[in-house]
Design a protein around this motif. Structure first.
Motif, mmCIF file in Angstrom:
data_model
loop_
_atom_site.group_PDB
_atom_site.id
_atom_site.type_symbol
_atom_site.label_atom_id
_atom_site.label_comp_id
_atom_site.label_asym_id
_atom_site.label_seq_id
_atom_site.Cartn_x
_atom_site.Cartn_y
_atom_site.Cartn_z
ATOM 1 N N PRO A 37 0.832 -1.203 0.000
ATOM 2 C CA PRO A 37 0.000 0.000 0.000
ATOM 3 C C PRO A 37 0.875 1.266 0.000
ATOM 4 C CG PRO A 37 -0.787 -1.563 1.636
ATOM 5 C CD PRO A 37 0.540 -2.074 1.170
ATOM 6 N N PRO A 38 0.509 2.292 -0.782
ATOM 7 C CA PRO A 38 1.305 3.527 -0.870
ATOM 8 C C PRO A 38 1.010 4.492 0.278
ATOM 9 C CG PRO A 38 -0.532 3.654 -2.378
ATOM 10 C CD PRO A 38 -0.626 2.312 -1.733
ATOM 11 N N VAL A 39 1.227 4.031 1.494
ATOM 12 C CA VAL A 39 0.864 4.835 2.669
ATOM 13 C C VAL A 39 1.703 6.099 2.751
ATOM 14 C CG1 VAL A 39 0.684 4.824 5.181
ATOM 15 C CG2 VAL A 39 0.147 2.754 3.882
ATOM 16 N N ASN A 40 2.997 6.019 2.446
ATOM 17 C CA ASN A 40 3.897 7.159 2.596
ATOM 18 C C ASN A 40 4.245 7.821 1.262
ATOM 19 O OD1 ASN A 40 4.120 6.649 5.430
ATOM 20 N ND2 ASN A 40 5.580 4.997 4.976
ATOM 21 N N ASP A 41 3.513 7.499 0.213
ATOM 22 C CA ASP A 41 3.818 8.033 -1.118
ATOM 23 C C ASP A 41 2.986 9.277 -1.419
ATOM 24 O OD1 ASP A 41 5.647 5.999 -2.698
ATOM 25 O OD2 ASP A 41 4.251 4.801 -1.517
ATOM 26 N N ARG A 42 3.459 10.021 -2.415
ATOM 27 C CA ARG A 42 2.730 11.175 -2.918
ATOM 28 C C ARG A 42 2.619 11.059 -4.436
ATOM 29 N NH1 ARG A 42 2.497 15.024 1.146
ATOM 30 N NH2 ARG A 42 1.862 16.678 -0.310
ATOM 31 N N LEU A 43 1.502 11.559 -4.954
ATOM 32 C CA LEU A 43 1.251 11.542 -6.392
ATOM 33 C C LEU A 43 1.415 12.967 -6.928
ATOM 34 C CD1 LEU A 43 -0.005 9.689 -8.778
ATOM 35 C CD2 LEU A 43 -2.095 10.967 -8.286
ATOM 36 N N SER A 67 -2.000 8.649 1.715
ATOM 37 C CA SER A 67 -2.340 7.948 2.962
ATOM 38 C C SER A 67 -3.849 7.908 3.173
ATOM 39 C CB SER A 67 -1.667 8.629 4.149
ATOM 40 O OG SER A 67 -2.053 10.007 4.224
ATOM 41 N N ASP A 68 -4.559 9.023 2.822
ATOM 42 C CA ASP A 68 -6.019 9.035 2.965
ATOM 43 C C ASP A 68 -6.687 8.080 1.978
ATOM 44 O OD1 ASP A 68 -5.860 10.886 4.970
ATOM 45 O OD2 ASP A 68 -6.213 12.612 3.670
ATOM 46 N N VAL A 69 -6.071 7.909 0.829
ATOM 47 C CA VAL A 69 -6.643 7.005 -0.165
ATOM 48 C C VAL A 69 -6.593 5.570 0.334
ATOM 49 C CG1 VAL A 69 -6.497 6.214 -2.554
ATOM 50 C CG2 VAL A 69 -5.900 8.567 -1.996
ATOM 51 N N VAL A 70 -5.489 5.189 0.967
ATOM 52 C CA VAL A 70 -5.349 3.828 1.478
ATOM 53 C C VAL A 70 -6.338 3.573 2.613
ATOM 54 C CG1 VAL A 70 -3.775 2.193 2.567
ATOM 55 C CG2 VAL A 70 -2.933 3.729 0.782
ATOM 56 N N SER A 71 -6.530 4.555 3.489
ATOM 57 C CA SER A 71 -7.424 4.360 4.641
ATOM 58 C C SER A 71 -8.898 4.445 4.246
ATOM 59 C CB SER A 71 -7.114 5.393 5.729
ATOM 60 O OG SER A 71 -7.249 6.716 5.210
ATOM 61 N N ASN A 106 -12.529 11.492 -4.147
ATOM 62 C CA ASN A 106 -12.815 12.194 -5.406
ATOM 63 C C ASN A 106 -12.913 13.677 -5.073
ATOM 64 O OD1 ASN A 106 -13.602 13.048 -7.918
ATOM 65 N ND2 ASN A 106 -15.504 11.874 -7.985
ATOM 66 N N GLU A 107 -11.844 14.429 -5.335
ATOM 67 C CA GLU A 107 -11.770 15.818 -4.898
ATOM 68 C C GLU A 107 -11.240 16.717 -5.999
ATOM 69 O OE1 GLU A 107 -9.525 16.257 -1.344
ATOM 70 O OE2 GLU A 107 -10.651 14.743 -0.222
ATOM 71 N N LYS A 108 -11.480 18.024 -5.797
ATOM 72 C CA LYS A 108 -10.885 19.047 -6.649
ATOM 73 C C LYS A 108 -9.741 19.706 -5.879
ATOM 74 C CE LYS A 108 -14.954 20.095 -9.470
ATOM 75 N NZ LYS A 108 -15.913 21.139 -9.921
ATOM 76 N N GLU A 120 -8.317 5.690 -6.103
ATOM 77 C CA GLU A 120 -8.921 4.487 -5.511
ATOM 78 C C GLU A 120 -7.840 3.441 -5.262
ATOM 79 O OE1 GLU A 120 -11.574 0.941 -7.350
ATOM 80 O OE2 GLU A 120 -12.240 2.976 -7.819
ATOM 81 N N TRP A 121 -7.912 2.839 -4.072
ATOM 82 C CA TRP A 121 -6.965 1.784 -3.724
ATOM 83 C C TRP A 121 -7.717 0.459 -3.640
ATOM 84 C CZ3 TRP A 121 -2.421 -0.038 -3.946
ATOM 85 C CH2 TRP A 121 -1.982 -1.057 -3.098
ATOM 86 N N ARG A 122 -7.319 -0.485 -4.506
ATOM 87 C CA ARG A 122 -7.938 -1.814 -4.544
ATOM 88 C C ARG A 122 -6.952 -2.821 -3.979
ATOM 89 N NH1 ARG A 122 -10.085 -1.589 -10.820
ATOM 90 N NH2 ARG A 122 -11.322 0.322 -10.614
#
Length: 505
Positions: free
Chosen positions: A439-445, A473-477, A482-484, A500-502
């Motif tokens: 999971p990309p908990v500590n990553d940034r896009l 991190s919020d995506v994983v939790s 879906n934000e602007k 989305e994290w699957r």
């Protein structure tokens, strides 16, 4: 003498009637009543409940309820087009009723039943107000309030046994006592009519409503049944669309009865036998009725993209958990009577796999947004798939040119959307997948909007219109957001990204 007396009596009658009319007109014109008073205008607070009840139906909703907007411009438009709408609606009604009437007339030995006159009248419907709902999803819900005091004229001619009867529907009422018509008493008919009108109107006063069901609630709240994995393999023998004898094909995929936007492959420039090998996932809600639509388009830098062909695959033809490779012949349309379908347009090969949900795989708050918490088979254990959907940007503007596209960078991998020319509010709706071991908990896009010049030799061929770094991190939790996001180095620019994290099962 008899003839003379008759002649004199007729002359006397004519003179008397003429004199009476002249005298009556003179009295009506020159003698005004003196007891006529101006009407008293009172505020609403001074009216009794009965008077308010009579006034309420006449007050538009945009006056009574602040949630409703005034739409006089739309009423003006309806007034202009109503004569044409009336003809179109009545023509459709005749065509719809014709086969039904023909079926019934045969049963009762009736020669014919025809509409001699069919019109909805000269008065169009009136929109009393429009209520608009804004949702978090990509939709707009409008609730109109319609009032229609119609004056229709419907005349039906029935022919049977050599006889002709004309029927014109009319609604009226009467009151008889021991065979005598009480409605002939002066003033009683109008009194009874007013009472009936008040009673009928009281049943339809605001805020009571009459609901008309448009969509079957069972389908509206239908939960998904599984996931469709689509792999677009290749196409062969496509037709030449460009002037130089080539085409720039791409494939658009969409499930019927779904609000989600279509998915697209990349564009293969100057290729009549393109290979994509691109994978997509779609949510299936009704296996019996939904159909996968596959359309091949020729990409054009300027103007509308030309449709090269299409075909469909009903979902009910797929076997669960069994990959199916299909070779589909491209058609002009799905109309079996279309003679254009005889022309060769090429073929497209796809691989389809239907994965039905198990009860424990489906989240309770699953919505049409397509949230899927399970990654596809083949995902590394403990890992998953990061889905990035770049929807749109708003208020982006370059100093030298504005031909925006979005660039996504994650763990050194770069993905780009298509370019859109001269547009401050571009819409892409493109999806990118990143398969991860953990999971990309500590990553940034990193998401950035850039613009490239359409002219050769310009001093500023590329410029940045703004960027944003998104913590995952919020995506994983939360599994999905879906934000602007406001773009850095942009005055008012924003970009809408769905993440989305699957997780792997």
């Amino acid at each position: 003498m008899g003839f003379l007396s008759t002649l004199l009596s007729l002359c006397g009658f004519g003179v008397g009637v003429s004199s009476g009319l002249v005298v009556g007109y003179f009295l009506f014109i020159y003698f005004q009543p003196t007891d006529v008073k101006d009407p008293v205008i009172r505020p609403l607070v001074e009216h009794d409940s009965e008077s308010l009840q009579k006034l309420l139906p006449e007050i538009p909703l945009w006056v009574k309820n602040p949630d409703y907007d005034r739409v006089d411009w739309l009423n003006k438009f309806l007034e202009y087009v109503w004569p044409y709408l009336d003809k179109a609606i009545c023509k459709t009604a005749k065509n719809t009723a014709k086969p039904i009437i023909a079926e019934q007339t045969a049963k009762y030995n009736i020669e014919s039943v025809e509409f001699e006159t069919l019109t909805l009248g000269s008065l169009p419907p009136t929109l009393q107000g429009m209520k608009v709902y804004l949702t978090d999803e990509k939709e707009l819900i409008m609730e109109p309030s319609i009032k229609w005091a119609a004056n229709p004229n419907i005349t039906v001619v029935v022919k049977a046994y050599g006889l002709k009867a004309t029927v014109q529907p009319h609604v009226d009422f009467g009151l008889k006592l021991l065979g005598a018509d009480l409605m002939s008493i002066p003033g009683l008919y109008r009194f009874v009519q007013d009472i009936i009108k008040d009673q009928v109107a009281s049943m339809y006063l605001w805020p009571k409503t009459h609901e008309v069901q448009i969509l079957d609630p069972t389908k509206a709240m239908q939960r998904p049944v599984g996931i469709l994995h689509v792999k677009v393999l290749r196409a062969v023998k496509l037709r030449k669309k460009d002037l130089l004898g080539a085409s720039d094909p791409y494939v658009k995929l969409k499930l019927t009865e779904s609000k989600l936007p279509s998915k697209k492959t990349t564009v293969k420039h100057k290729n009549l036998n393109p290979e994509w090998n691109q994978e997509f996932t779609m949510v299936i809600k009704d296996l019996e009725s939904q159909v996968l639509e596959l359309s091949v388009y020729d990409w054009e830098q300027i103007g509308k993209h030309d449709k090269m062909g299409m075909n469909v695959v009903p979902m009910k033809e797929l076997t669960p958990d069994e990959p199916k490779v299909l070779t589909l012949t491209l058609l002009k349309s799905m109309d079996p009577n279309d003679v254009s379908n005889d022309k060769e347009r090429g073929q497209i090969m796809v691989e389809l796999t239907y994965k039905p949900f198990k009860e424990d795989d489906l989240p309770k708050d699953f919505q049409e947004s397509g949230t899927v918490l399970k990654a596809p088979e083949g995902t590394p254990p403990g890992g998953g798939v990061l889905v990035v959907i770049v929807h749109e940007a708003q208020d982006v503007e370059g100093k030298h040119h504005t031909n925006p596209y979005a660039r996504i960078i994650f763990r050194g991998e770069e993905r780009k959307t298509k370019h859109i020319k001269k547009n401050r509010d571009p819409r892409w709706e493109e999806e990118f997948l990143f398969m991860l071991d953990e999971p990309p908990v500590n990553d940034r896009l990193h998401a950035e909007v850039l613009s490239t010049s359409s002219r050769i030799g310009l001093l500023h061929p590329k410029e940045s219109l703004g960027y944003v770094d998104i913590s995952l991190s919020d995506v994983v939790s939360n599994k999905r957001i879906n934000e602007k996001f406001h773009l850095i180095d942009s005055k008012n620019g924003r970009i809408q990204i769905e993440l989305e994290w699957r997780e792997a099962s």
